[in-house]
Structures are given as structure tokens and as C-alpha cells.
Motif scaffolding. Structure first.
Motif, PDB file in Angstrom:
ATOM      1  N   UNK A 134       0.810  -1.212   0.000  1.00 33.16           N
ATOM      2  CA  UNK A 134       0.000   0.000   0.000  1.00 33.16           C
ATOM      3  C   UNK A 134       0.841   1.259   0.000  1.00 33.16           C
ATOM      4  N   UNK A 135       1.959   1.228   0.739  1.00 33.02           N
ATOM      5  CA  UNK A 135       2.859   2.381   0.771  1.00 33.02           C
ATOM      6  C   UNK A 135       3.514   2.589  -0.586  1.00 33.02           C
ATOM      7  N   UNK A 136       3.945   1.484  -1.219  1.00 35.28           N
ATOM      8  CA  UNK A 136       4.540   1.597  -2.556  1.00 35.28           C
ATOM      9  C   UNK A 136       3.560   2.206  -3.545  1.00 35.28           C
ATOM     10  N   UNK A 137       2.312   1.785  -3.469  1.00 37.35           N
ATOM     11  CA  UNK A 137       1.324   2.293  -4.421  1.00 37.35           C
ATOM     12  C   UNK A 137       1.149   3.797  -4.261  1.00 37.35           C
ATOM     13  N   UNK A 138       1.116   4.261  -3.028  1.00 34.85           N
ATOM     14  CA  UNK A 138       0.961   5.703  -2.804  1.00 34.85           C
ATOM     15  C   UNK A 138       2.200   6.473  -3.265  1.00 34.85           C
ATOM     16  N   UNK A 139       3.391   5.883  -3.104  1.00 36.31           N
ATOM     17  CA  UNK A 139       4.619   6.539  -3.555  1.00 36.31           C
ATOM     18  C   UNK A 139       4.649   6.613  -5.082  1.00 36.31           C
ATOM     19  N   UNK A 140       4.221   5.543  -5.757  1.00 33.86           N
ATOM     20  CA  UNK A 140       4.185   5.565  -7.220  1.00 33.86           C
ATOM     21  C   UNK A 140       3.197   6.623  -7.714  1.00 33.86           C
ATOM     22  N   UNK A 141       2.080   6.772  -7.025  1.00 35.59           N
ATOM     23  CA  UNK A 141       1.129   7.834  -7.371  1.00 35.59           C
ATOM     24  C   UNK A 141       1.770   9.198  -7.139  1.00 35.59           C
ATOM     25  N   UNK A 142       2.568   9.328  -6.079  1.00 34.43           N
ATOM     26  CA  UNK A 142       3.281  10.582  -5.825  1.00 34.43           C
ATOM     27  C   UNK A 142       4.242  10.894  -6.964  1.00 34.43           C
ATOM     28  N   UNK A 143       4.941   9.872  -7.469  1.00 37.65           N
ATOM     29  CA  UNK A 143       5.856  10.087  -8.589  1.00 37.65           C
ATOM     30  C   UNK A 143       5.100  10.578  -9.823  1.00 37.65           C
ATOM     31  N   UNK A 144       3.906  10.021 -10.032  1.00 35.56           N
ATOM     32  CA  UNK A 144       3.077  10.475 -11.151  1.00 35.56           C
ATOM     33  C   UNK A 144       2.641  11.923 -10.949  1.00 35.56           C
ATOM     34  N   UNK A 145       2.296  12.285  -9.719  1.00 37.35           N
ATOM     35  CA  UNK A 145       1.910  13.666  -9.428  1.00 37.35           C
ATOM     36  C   UNK A 145       3.073  14.618  -9.642  1.00 37.35           C
ATOM     37  N   UNK A 146       4.290  14.157  -9.330  1.00 34.33           N
ATOM     38  CA  UNK A 146       5.472  15.006  -9.494  1.00 34.33           C
ATOM     39  C   UNK A 146       5.714  15.343 -10.960  1.00 34.33           C
ATOM     40  N   UNK A 191      -5.110  -3.375  -6.708  1.00 36.37           N
ATOM     41  CA  UNK A 191      -4.839  -4.815  -6.815  1.00 36.37           C
ATOM     42  C   UNK A 191      -3.853  -5.241  -5.735  1.00 36.37           C
ATOM     43  N   UNK A 192      -4.123  -6.372  -5.120  1.00 38.98           N
ATOM     44  CA  UNK A 192      -3.246  -6.992  -4.108  1.00 38.98           C
ATOM     45  C   UNK A 192      -3.134  -6.192  -2.813  1.00 38.98           C
ATOM     46  N   UNK A 193      -3.987  -5.201  -2.630  1.00 37.49           N
ATOM     47  CA  UNK A 193      -3.971  -4.438  -1.378  1.00 37.49           C
ATOM     48  C   UNK A 193      -5.037  -4.972  -0.431  1.00 37.49           C
ATOM     49  N   UNK A 194      -4.734  -4.918   0.876  1.00 36.63           N
ATOM     50  CA  UNK A 194      -5.752  -5.317   1.845  1.00 36.63           C
ATOM     51  C   UNK A 194      -6.834  -4.244   1.914  1.00 36.63           C
ATOM     52  N   UNK A 195      -7.913  -4.550   2.613  1.00 37.06           N
ATOM     53  CA  UNK A 195      -9.082  -3.670   2.577  1.00 37.06           C
ATOM     54  C   UNK A 195      -8.767  -2.285   3.151  1.00 37.06           C
ATOM     55  N   UNK A 196      -7.881  -2.219   4.161  1.00 36.76           N
ATOM     56  CA  UNK A 196      -7.526  -0.921   4.724  1.00 36.76           C
ATOM     57  C   UNK A 196      -6.790  -0.061   3.721  1.00 36.76           C
ATOM     58  N   UNK A 197      -5.798  -0.649   3.025  1.00 34.49           N
ATOM     59  CA  UNK A 197      -5.047   0.109   2.040  1.00 34.49           C
ATOM     60  C   UNK A 197      -5.908   0.429   0.818  1.00 34.49           C
ATOM     61  N   UNK A 198      -6.870  -0.440   0.500  1.00 37.86           N
ATOM     62  CA  UNK A 198      -7.795  -0.117  -0.579  1.00 37.86           C
ATOM     63  C   UNK A 198      -8.576   1.156  -0.256  1.00 37.86           C
ATOM     64  N   UNK A 199      -9.038   1.259   0.981  1.00 39.21           N
ATOM     65  CA  UNK A 199      -9.765   2.457   1.390  1.00 39.21           C
ATOM     66  C   UNK A 199      -8.862   3.679   1.360  1.00 39.21           C
ATOM     67  N   UNK A 235      -9.606   6.913  -1.010  1.00 35.08           N
ATOM     68  CA  UNK A 235      -9.739   8.261  -0.451  1.00 35.08           C
ATOM     69  C   UNK A 235      -8.726   9.217  -1.073  1.00 35.08           C
ATOM     70  N   UNK A 236      -7.495   8.734  -1.294  1.00 33.46           N
ATOM     71  CA  UNK A 236      -6.456   9.567  -1.896  1.00 33.46           C
ATOM     72  C   UNK A 236      -6.851  10.004  -3.298  1.00 33.46           C
ATOM     73  N   UNK A 237      -7.287   9.066  -4.133  1.00 32.30           N
ATOM     74  CA  UNK A 237      -7.649   9.406  -5.503  1.00 32.30           C
ATOM     75  C   UNK A 237      -8.844  10.350  -5.549  1.00 32.30           C
ATOM     76  N   UNK A 238      -9.818  10.122  -4.681  1.00 31.19           N
ATOM     77  CA  UNK A 238     -10.986  11.009  -4.633  1.00 31.19           C
ATOM     78  C   UNK A 238     -10.567  12.421  -4.247  1.00 31.19           C
TER      79      UNK A 238
END
Length: 260
Positions: free
Chosen positions: A143-155, A168-176, A180-183
Motif C-alpha cells: 500500500x505504501x509503494x502504491x501511494x509513492x508511485x502515485x506521488x511520482x506520477x503527481x510530481x 490490486x493486491x492491497x488489503x481492505x484498509x489500504x484499498x480504502x 480516499x487519496x484518488x478522490x
């Protein structure tokens, strides 16, 4: 606006086609989901929209101009692509990885400067990962990697974000967390998004419009509340499902019942 008009694609130009006569558009500030079973062509469609693949027939345009007319640097300044999985063969720090998103804005042989680092840190802050900037990317959770990759895209400072199976492959907490981040990025920063997903409830909670794919062909498209129906789930997945609005969640939810 990013638009694909009747695009078709086949690997090495041979049949069978992975996509056949598919159209989709994303206006500024839009949030579009592409749903369908495995092998339906979702990833291929995103790669056509990103310009990393060229359509066999049909066209892809950005702001009314054929995407093939844009240089790779111009495209990267406007469109950021987040793949389903990101692996780093080198031991990059989180900050180093996110700064790589600035490359489309640097001249030949130029190095990132203070402003590029500031933009990268703002992207990390926006995704809640600023505290990880000194850590090795490879030590992070999924989940942390996914958010960092999204940060790289934002940069990249791109105003269009294409995401392939972002939960994909994230647990329910990281899915939420990712939902929330994308929204928030869409709502507060006006980032236009097109994403693919297998998770119908994720699509229902986030996307305003949906494109339905099966076997490389469109079965429908439109407002989420109008096209995400029990009949659509049956046509896409051969699954009987209950589809209804969840009072507490505030959006449609899909409950699979049985294979048809």
C-alpha cells in the motif's frame, strides 16, 4: 480532453484483436473507470491512452490533437501512467524515485534543482508518504509503494492520471486509503483520471463514469449509477449479483451471488 475513437489493437498486427472498435473519453476533471474480466483489454486500452502503444485502427487524441503528433516529452508532461505493479531493481530512496517524475521537465543532461525537490516533496505530502522520503522504496509495504508511485506520477505535474488496477493486491484498509487519496486528488487538485479495475465496489465508490469491456469489445458506457446493473455484471462476468445503493456507503454496491 483525452479521447480514443474506435481504437483496435492486435499484438504484432495479427488477429485476434485485443481491442476492437473501443471508444472512451475523459474531459477535464473527469473520473472514468474501465471494468471487465481478465483478458478484456483494460490494460491495453490504458496503454493506448498513454501513448505507449499505437492503435491498429482508430485514433487517440489529446486536446483535439492526435497523440501521435505529441513528442514523448510533451506527452509525459500531460499524462502520467501508473502501472499495476512497480518494481525497482535498484535501491532507490522514496524521494529519489519520486524526483524521477520530474525528468520530462528537465533539459538534456540537466539535473533536478531545489524546485524539483520541492515539487516531489509536495507530491509525497499529498499522498501521505512524506515521512518515507529517506527510506528505501523496496522496504515499503504494498500500500505504501502504491501511494509513492502515485506521488511520482503527481510530481510529473501531469493533469491526466492513468491507473492500472490501483488497488490490486492491497488489503481492505489500504484499498480504502488509495480510494480516499484518488478522490481527494480529483476533488481538490482537479486531476483527471482514467483507471482500470476488477473491483466493482471500488469502481462504484469512486468513478463517475464507467466503460464496460469484454473480449476486447465495449458492452456499454455511461454514468456509473446507470450502467452498473445486475444485467451488466451478468453480461461481463457470467455472474448473478445484487446491485443496490448502500445507505451508509452512499454509493452502489455489488454482491456476487452465483455463476450463471
Amino acid at each position: 480532453m483525452l479521447r480514443a475513437d474506435n481504437v483496435s489493437f492486435a499484438h504484432r498486427g495479427h488477429a485476434p484483436r485485443v481491442l476492437d472498435a473501443v471508444s472512451v473519453e475523459a474531459a477535464r476533471g473527469d473520473l472514468v473507470g474501465v471494468i471487465g474480466p481478465n483478458g478484456s483489454g483494460k490494460t491495453t486500452l490504458l496503454r493506448l491512452l498513454a501513448g505507449t502503444l499505437a492503435p491498429l485502427t482508430g485514433s487517440v487524441s489529446l486536446e483535439g490533437r492526435p497523440l501521435s503528433d505529441w513528442s514523448r516529452r510533451e506527452t509525459a508532461r500531460r499524462i502520467a501512467y501508473v502501472p499495476q505493479e512497480t518494481h525497482s531493481s535498484f535501491d532507490f530512496s522514496v524521494l529519489d524515485l519520486v524526483v524521477m517524475g520530474r525528468f520530462p521537465h528537465l533539459g538534456t543532461f540537466a539535473l533536478e534543482g531545489p524546485e524539483d525537490l520541492a515539487i516531489a516533496r509536495r507530491a509525497l505530502d499529498a499522498t501521505g508518504t512524506l515521512a518515507f522520503e529517506s527510506r528505501s522504496f523496496n522496504t515499503l509495504s504494498g500500500g505504501e509503494k502504491q501511494r509513492v508511485v502515485i506521488a511520482s506520477a503527481l510530481a510529473q505535474s501531469a493533469d491526466l492520471l492513468l491507473l492500472d488496477e490501483p488497488t490490486a493486491s492491497l488489503d481492505v484498509g489500504h484499498q480504502l486509503d488509495v480510494t480516499a487519496l484518488l478522490a481527494r486528488l480529483n476533488r481538490e487538485q482537479g486531476v483527471t483520471m482514467v483507471l482500470s479495475t476488477h473491483d466493482l465496489n471500488f469502481a462504484a465508490s469512486l468513478c463517475r463514469r464507467l466503460v464496460l469491456l469484454r473480449g476486447g469489445r465495449m458492452l456499454g458506457s455511461g454514468q456509473t449509477d446507470e450502467v452498473l446493473t445486475a444485467g451488466a455484471v451478468r453480461a461481463l462476468y457470467d455472474v448473478e449479483a445484487d446491485v443496490g445503493r448502500h445507505e451508509r456507503a452512499g454509493h452502489l454496491t455489488v454482491t456476487p451471488i452465483a455463476r450463471v
